[in-house]
Design an enzyme around this catalytic site. Structure first.
Site, PDB file in Angstrom:
ATOM      1  N   HIS A  46     -30.340 -32.007  27.895  1.00  0.00           N
ATOM      2  CA  HIS A  46     -30.434 -30.727  27.579  1.00  0.00           C
ATOM      3  C   HIS A  46     -30.518 -29.928  28.871  1.00  0.00           C
ATOM      4  CE1 HIS A  46     -31.519 -31.233  23.346  1.00  0.00           C
ATOM      5  NE2 HIS A  46     -31.760 -29.951  23.171  1.00  0.00           N
ATOM      6  N   HIS A  78     -39.641 -34.581  26.681  1.00  0.00           N
ATOM      7  CA  HIS A  78     -39.035 -35.195  28.004  1.00  0.00           C
ATOM      8  C   HIS A  78     -40.258 -35.048  29.109  1.00  0.00           C
ATOM      9  CE1 HIS A  78     -34.806 -36.261  27.706  1.00  0.00           C
ATOM     10  NE2 HIS A  78     -34.724 -35.046  26.974  1.00  0.00           N
TER      11      HIS A  78
END
Length: 406
Positions: free
Chosen positions: A175, A222
């Site tokens: 991302h 993350h």
């Protein structure tokens, strides 16, 4: 140095950011990891119960470093077979909506809507340039995940808002890579094509990239290290490749070998994607990206051959016309018609290619495990999204002309 790396990879850092932004767990939750069932409590304490090595369908369950890997049919010593998702309380709804929306900038819905929208409403040149950089960045990022096999933040202490990519690895954050590549490639390419205040464009690129990066921490997907590495890797790719963008454009549009390379190389990369001991969505997602890029490349090559590219007309940089109510209405109409065409294309070709391949390999369409086999998943997704790329680059704009929308 290792102390800094350990700190950036710490799940407590992610959990602290979530609490700071008003996302807090509300009750005891259970989570399955390779080591057992982990119970998290409100006070932050953790208790782990070990489990025996299990066999699934007669085969030993694979063990690796991904703490989020789940096997649906695992049975534990204490007969617990399911682990409920984490429950949480949102204390700041503004940040919740902001970060959840920002996270969507890295999902398929963004790729199938916003990227083509640049082609339909601004300049097909910019869309082509974005797709070229995007596919390189994403393939490198996805492959690195499955080669390095570094885990995502465990839950608890982290609250996870997404479930689809739980079985994927963490570093680097694709991302973060995609956001950095898309927004800064658009910034660098647009200054050659249209007039705008560069400082304002730079600010927008930085803010949007930062929102996507922070959203990966907020959603618990993350660690800070994953995100930082994703940004640095993506920035490095953009910087190194930038001097060659024009040369690649010329070869892509004018070489007689361009359509062959555009189809064969991505399909080869899809089949040669790094293998894992368990199923992960990364291979399928990577194949989707490769297919979109392949179809778009062939479509832009054909457009160049027939002399109808739908690009802005110079001299460059051009001054964009003012955004009137009529222009806005036409843009919305193009967006709706274009998205409808792409969604219909996806449904039709996904349905047809999946059934054809399942018939060839003697598998049932309803069998999820069969659909995950490489010989079925890679070609059916590649065919589907290559067609989407072709429809977007060639057909949609021609339909706009026929409808009087362009």
């Amino acid at each position: 140095m290792w102390t800094v790396i350990s700190y950036l990879q710490s799940p407590e850092l992610v959990a602290g950011f979530q609490r700071f932004c008003g996302l807090v767990p509300t009750e005891t939750c259970s989570y399955t990891t390779q080591n057992g069932l982990v119970n998290g409590f409100k006070d932050g304490s953790v208790k782990t119960r070990r489990r025996k090595a299990e066999h699934v369908n007669g085969t030993a369950a694979s063990h690796d470093s991904n703490s989020n890997y789940k096997i649906d049919s695992l049975q534990f010593d204490d007969k617990i077979k399911e682990s409920p998702r984490s429950r949480y309380e949102v204390k700041n709804w503004i940040l919740y909506v902001l970060f959840v929306a920002s996270a969507m900038l890295g999902h398929e819905v963004f790729y199938i809507t916003c990227l083509p929208c640049i082609h339909w409403n601004l300049d097909s040149f910019l869309c082509r340039r974005l797709v070229n950089v995007w596919v390189v960045v994403m393939y490198i990022g996805q492959a690195m995940k499955d080669i390095l096999k570094l885990p995502r933040p465990p839950s608890p202490p982290v609250v996870k808002l997404e479930t689809r990519v739980d079985a994927e690895y963490g570093l680097p954050s694709t991302h973060a890579m995609a956001a950095t590549a898309i927004f800064f490639t658009l910034l660098l390419s647009a200054q050659e094509r249209v007039k705008f205040q560069f400082e304002l464009g730079l600010l927008v690129a930085v803010v949007l990239s930062a929102l996507v990066c922070l959203s990966r921490l907020y959603t618990g997907m993350h660690s800070a290290l994953d995100v930082i590495c994703g940004v640095l890797i993506s920035a490095g790719i953009v910087i190194v490749s930038y001097p060659f963008w024009e040369t690649f454009d010329l070869l892509q549009l004018n070489s007689p070998f361009s359509p062959i390379v555009a189809l064969v190389l991505p399909l080869f990369l899809g089949y040669k994607y790094p293998e894992l001991e368990h199923y992960s969505t990364t291979r399928g997602d990577t194949t989707i990206i490769l297919g979109c890029a392949a179809g778009s490349s062939v479509g832009y090559w054909v457009n160049e051959r027939v002399g109808l590219t739908f690009e802005l007309v110079g001299p460059f940089p051009v001054t964009l016309p003012p955004l009137t109510a009529t222009a806005f209405g036409l843009g919305v109409a193009r967006f709706l018609v274009g998205v409808l065409m792409l969604v219909l294309t996806r449904q039709v070709f996904r349905w047809a290619s999946l059934r054809a391949l399942c018939w060839v390999y003697g598998a049932s369409v309803s069998d999820i495990n069969a659909r995950r086999r490489k010989e079925i998943e890679v070609p059916y997704k590649f065919i589907t999204y290559t067609t989407i790329g072709l429809v977007n680059s060639m057909l949609v704009s021609r339909v706009f002309v026929l409808m009087g929308l362009l």
